[in-house]
Design an enzyme around this catalytic site. Structure first.
Site, mmCIF file in Angstrom:
data_model
loop_
_atom_site.group_PDB
_atom_site.id
_atom_site.type_symbol
_atom_site.label_atom_id
_atom_site.label_comp_id
_atom_site.label_asym_id
_atom_site.label_seq_id
_atom_site.Cartn_x
_atom_site.Cartn_y
_atom_site.Cartn_z
ATOM 1 N N ASP A 126 35.132 40.148 33.637
ATOM 2 C CA ASP A 126 34.509 41.237 34.400
ATOM 3 C C ASP A 126 33.003 41.018 34.526
ATOM 4 O O ASP A 126 32.420 41.283 35.578
ATOM 5 C CB ASP A 126 34.772 42.583 33.707
ATOM 6 C CG ASP A 126 36.220 43.014 33.832
ATOM 7 O OD1 ASP A 126 36.955 42.394 34.633
ATOM 8 O OD2 ASP A 126 36.622 43.955 33.127
ATOM 9 N N ARG A 127 32.411 40.506 33.476
ATOM 10 C CA ARG A 127 30.961 40.299 33.480
ATOM 11 C C ARG A 127 30.565 39.254 34.523
ATOM 12 O O ARG A 127 29.641 39.456 35.314
ATOM 13 C CB ARG A 127 30.494 39.854 32.094
ATOM 14 C CG ARG A 127 28.986 39.649 32.004
ATOM 15 C CD ARG A 127 28.553 39.158 30.627
ATOM 16 N NE ARG A 127 27.119 38.958 30.566
ATOM 17 C CZ ARG A 127 26.505 37.887 31.053
ATOM 18 N NH1 ARG A 127 27.212 36.928 31.631
ATOM 19 N NH2 ARG A 127 25.191 37.780 30.979
ATOM 20 N N ASP A 168 30.904 40.711 37.963
ATOM 21 C CA ASP A 168 29.802 41.619 38.300
ATOM 22 C C ASP A 168 28.526 40.843 38.614
ATOM 23 O O ASP A 168 27.768 41.204 39.517
ATOM 24 C CB ASP A 168 29.549 42.600 37.150
ATOM 25 C CG ASP A 168 30.687 43.595 36.984
ATOM 26 O OD1 ASP A 168 31.457 43.775 37.946
ATOM 27 O OD2 ASP A 168 30.816 44.173 35.884
ATOM 28 N N LYS A 223 35.354 23.077 72.896
ATOM 29 C CA LYS A 223 35.732 24.240 73.724
ATOM 30 C C LYS A 223 36.848 24.966 72.969
ATOM 31 O O LYS A 223 38.018 24.589 73.038
ATOM 32 C CB LYS A 223 36.201 23.810 75.109
ATOM 33 C CG LYS A 223 36.474 24.971 76.058
ATOM 34 C CD LYS A 223 36.860 24.464 77.446
ATOM 35 C CE LYS A 223 37.057 25.616 78.411
ATOM 36 N NZ LYS A 223 38.182 26.477 78.051
ATOM 37 N N CYS A 267 73.456 38.008 56.457
ATOM 38 C CA CYS A 267 73.105 36.599 56.667
ATOM 39 C C CYS A 267 72.057 36.194 55.635
ATOM 40 O O CYS A 267 71.055 36.898 55.419
ATOM 41 C CB CYS A 267 72.550 36.400 58.072
ATOM 42 S SG CYS A 267 72.025 34.705 58.410
#
Length: 652
Positions: free
Chosen positions: A35-36, A39, A107, A411
Site C-alpha cells: 500500500d505504501r 501511495d 495514415k 451446446c
C-alpha cells in the site's frame, strides 16, 4: 519543453504501473506492491501533473462519472475537416515532395476527431460528421479514452485533429468478448466513440493519436506543431521528416513502413510539406487540402481455388464462417483461409468447390476474398453445428446482417466460461487454456466435455496450426494438462462450478471424505447432510444435490473421472502451538501478502479452521482493505479483529 516531455513520459510509466497494480489487487487477488509503494506512486503522479499542467484521461487521479445521453448534439466545425488527395503510386509522392522538406506519417484507420481546448481544459470533442462541416459532440466518450489529456499546460485556445483508434491487440481482446464481433478495428472504434453510455465506451480501450494542429499558432513547421502537441501530453502519430528527399530516399522510406509490424490499423501513409506557410498557400479544393497527399496501398490480387468453408461456434451461439482455398504466398507467408464476415457475404460470392477466386490482404494485413470469377453457386454450407451436431439456423442480427446460429442451449460452445473456470490457476491450473483459446477449441468440436481436455493430443496437428499456437506452445499446454491429472478433491470440486461451492467448501469436503471422490459421491447417494459441515448452509447443500442430479452437467464432468488421480491435500500443521490452532478464523477485504487461497492455506497450516462467513462461533477476523459488512458484524458480535500484520506477528 524537453524537460516537460520527459516528465509526461514518466507520468505514462507511473500510470501503467498503477494500473497493473490495480488489476493485480482488485481483479487477480495478487498484490504486486505494498500500500505504501502504491501511495508513493500516486503521489508522485499528482506532483508531476501539477508541475507539467498535463492530466491524462487514464490517470488514476481522474474519476470519470458515468452518464447516459439521450442523443448526440450536432456541432459546426470552425474549419471544414477536408480529406487528403489520394494516390497508389509512390512516384506521385516523389513528385509531390519536389525537393522540399516533407513529413511522412502513418495514415491511421479509425475515427477522425477534433478536440477543442480552452484555458488548459478539454472543452469539446467532435466527429468529422457530414461533409466535414457538421460533426457530433462525443466529449463524454472521448474523456474515457486511454490517453486524451483533459488538462494541458497551454492556456491559449486551440484545436487538435487526430484519430480515435484501437490497437490490434486490444481489438482482438475486445472482439472475442462481443456478441456480434466487428470486422475491423475501425468499425469498433467508430461504434464505440458514438456510444451514448461512456461506461460502455470506456471498456473498448480507445486511444487518440494527434496528427494536426488545426489552430494557427504560428509554428513555422509541421514538426514544430507535432512537438507542441507532444509537449502538451498528446500521443502523436509516428512520423519522419525527410529533408529535400531524393526519389530513392522516398521509395526506400516508404518500403520500410510495413503496416504488418505496426500496432495500430493503418490504410496508407500521409506526406505533408514541413513548411506550414507554404502548405497553407497552396489552398484546397472542396474535397482535399493541397498541402498533403495520401498513399493508399495497392491491393495485390492472388488467384487460387475455393475448397470449402470451416465453421466455428462462438460462446454466443453465432457460428463464424471462414473460407478455405488452395494456399497462396502473400508477402512471404502461405495463406489458405479468409474470414467471411457473415452469411450475406457468403451468399454474395456464390461459391462452388473448385471455383477460381481472387484473394488479397486488406491494408496488407487481413486476408480477404476479393471476387469469385466462376460463381458456380454449387457449394452448400454445412447444416449442423461443428460443436454439438445440432441443426443450425439463419438469424437476423441487430446490425441488420444475417448470421448462422446454433440454437442448442446446451451446446458446449456456450459453456466457455464453465471450462475457463475449471482451468483457472486456483482450480485445476491448466495454463494456456484461456477463455479465448477454449472458445476456438470448443468451436471446432475438439472439446465437448471436461474429459476432452485430457485427450487434446488427438488434435495435435490442428492445434499446432491454430493461430497463436505452435509446437512449443502446444507442448507447454500438454505438459500443464498432464500435470493437472493429479489433483486434490478440493481443487477438483472447486473447478466443477457448483453454484456457491468454491475452494473453501471443497476443502471441507476434502477433509470430510479423506480426499476420496468415491466417498464423496457415495455420500450424495446416501443423502448426506452437508449442512453438518462448517459454513455449509441449506442453499449450498441443495445446490450440490441439484448439480449431481442434472444429466447435462453429468455429461460434462463424469468423463473426467477416467483421467484424474486424486491426491491428499497437504494440510500438515507447522505447529499447533499458536493462538489459531483449533480456532475458527475468517479473512475479509484485500490482503497485501495473501490471495484468498493463500490465506486459507496458511490458516490450515496453523491448525485453524478457515471459514467464509462471520458467525457467533468465529474466533478471529483478519481484516484487509475494504472489509465491508463482515467487519461490522464481527464488531457487533465482539469478535477479535486483527490486521494482517497483527495476524502474522501472532502466527510467528
Amino acid at each position: 519543453m524537453d524537460d516537460n516531455r520527459s516528465k509526461i513520459e514518466q507520468m505514462r510509466g507511473l500510470i501503467a504501473t498503477i494500473k497493473q497494480a490495480d488489476i493485480a489487487y482488485f481483479r487477480d487477488d495478487r498484490p504486486i506492491m505494498s500500500d505504501r509503494d502504491y501511495d508513493v506512486a500516486v503521489d508522485l503522479l499528482k506532483k508531476l501533473e501539477q508541475n507539467t499542467g498535463v492530466i491524462l484521461s487514464d490517470s488514476p487521479t481522474q474519476k470519470v462519472p458515468g452518464e447516459i445521453l439521450e442523443s448526440l448534439t450536432e456541432v459546426r466545425h470552425t474549419r471544414p475537416m477536408l480529406s487528403a488527395d489520394k494516390t497508389k503510386s509512390v512516384d506521385d509522392l516523389v513528385r509531390f515532395a519536389g525537393g522540399r522538406d516533407v513529413v511522412l506519417s502513418w495514415k491511421l484507420d479509425g475515427l477522425t476527431l477534433v478536440l477543442r481546448y480552452d484555458d488548459g481544459q478539454l472543452q469539446q470533442a467532435i466527429t468529422r460528421g457530414r461533409e466535414g462541416i457538421i460533426g457530433e459532440d462525443v466529449t463524454h466518450t472521448v474523456r474515457t479514452f486511454l490517453n486524451v489529456p483533459v488538462t494541458v499546460p497551454t492556456r491559449e485556445s486551440f484545436e487538435v485533429r487526430g484519430e480515435g483508434v484501437i490497437s490490434w491487440e486490444n481489438f482482438k481482446k475486445i472482439n472475442d468478448s462481443l456478441e456480434e464481433p466487428y470486422t475491423h478495428p475501425r468499425n469498433l472504434a467508430a461504434g464505440s466513440v458514438r456510444k451514448l453510455d461512456p461506461a460502455e465506451s470506456k471498456k473498448r480501450l480507445l486511444e487518440f493519436k494527434a496528427f494536426d494542429l488545426v489552430t494557427d499558432l504560428t509554428f513555422p513547421t509541421k514538426t514544430e506543431q507535432l512537438d507542441f502537441l507532444a509537449e502538451n501530453g498528446f500521443s502523436v502519430v509516428p512520423h519522419l521528416r525527410l529533408a529535400a528527399p531524393s526519389a530513392g530516399k522516398v521509395k526506400d522510406t516508404v518500403a520500410l513502413m510495413n503496416p504488418a509490424g505496426f500496432e495500430y490499423p493503418v490504410d496508407g501513409l500521409i506526406m505533408e510539406y514541413n513548411d506550414t506557410a507554404y502548405g497553407k498557400s497552396l489552398g484546397a479544393t472542396g474535397h482535399h487540402e493541397n498541402r498533403l497527399i495520401a498513399l493508399k496501398w495497392k491491393d495485390e490480387l492472388y488467384t487460387t481455388k475455393f475448397l470449402g468453408v470451416e465453421l466455428a461456434t462462438t460462446r454466443t451461439g453465432m457460428v463464424s464462417i471462414t473460407g478455405l482455398f488452395e494456399p497462396v504466398e502473400m508477402d512471404g507467408a502461405k495463406v489458405s483461409r479468409a474470414y467471411l464476415h457473415n452469411y450475406n457475404i457468403f451468399e454474395q460470392f456464390q461459391f462452388g468447390v473448385g471455383d477460381t477466386i481472387q484473394v488479397y490482404k486488406a491494408n496488407m494485413i487481413i486476408p480477404q476474398v476479393a471476387e469469385n470469377l466462376t460463381k458456380s453457386g454449387t457449394y452448400k454450407l454445412p447444416e449442423k453445428c461443428p460443436c454439438c451436431g445440432r441443426a443450425l439456423s439463419i438469424q437476423q442480427t441487430s446490425g441488420g446482417t444475417s448470421q448462422l446460429f446454433c440454437d442448442n442451449p446446451h451446446c458446449a460452445a456456450k459453456l466457455v466460461q464453465k471450462f475457463a473456470h475449471f482451468c483457472e490457476k486456483t482450480r485445476m491450473n491448466i495454463e494456456g487454456l484461456s477463455a479465448t483459446t477454449l472458445e476456438k477449441f470448443i468451436g471446432h468440436g475438439w472439446i465437448r466435455s471436461f474429459g476432452d481436455l485430457y485427450t487434446l493430443d488427438r488434435y495435435k496437428e490442428e492445434i499446432i496450426n491454430t493461430e497463436g499456437f505452435g509446437v512449443k506452445s502446444y507442448e507447454r499446454l500438454q505438459a500443464s494438462i498432464d500435470k493437472s491429472r493429479n489433483c486434490t478433491l478440493a481443487k477438483f470440486i472447486a473447478g466443477l462450478g457448483i453454484p456457491m461451492v468454491g475452494r473453501h467448501a471443497g476443502r471441507e469436503r476434502d477433509k470430510c471424505f479423506g480426499g476420496s471422490w468415491e466417498a464423496f459421491e457415495q455420500a450424495i447417494k446416501d443423502g448426506f447432510d452437508f449442512t453438518s459441515l462448517p459454513d455449509f448452509g441449506a442453499t449450498m447443500h441443495d445446490n450440490i444435490y441439484k448439480w449431481y442430479a442434472d444429466a447435462d452437467e453429468a455429461d460434462l464432468w463424469r468423463p473426467l473421472l477416467d483421467h484424474i488421480t486424486f491426491i491428499k491435500e497437504n494440510t500438515i500443521m507447522n505447529s499447533t502451538n499458536n493462538p489459531f490452532a483449533g480456532k475458527n478464523v475468517v479473512a475479509t477485504g484485500k490482503l497485501v501478502n495473501y490471495t484468498r487461497d493463500g490465506i486459507q492455506t496458511r490458516l490450515l497450516e496453523l491448525g485453524a479452521h478457515p471459514a467464509s462467513s462471520v458467525t457467533k462461533n468465529t474466533d478471529f477476523l483478519i481484516v484487509g482493505e475494504k472489509a465491508g459488512s463482515k467487519l461490522a458484524k464481527a464488531q457487533a458480535l465482539g469478535i477479535t479483529t486483527l490486521t494482517e500484520q497483527e495476524f502474522e506477528d501472532m502466527a510467528g
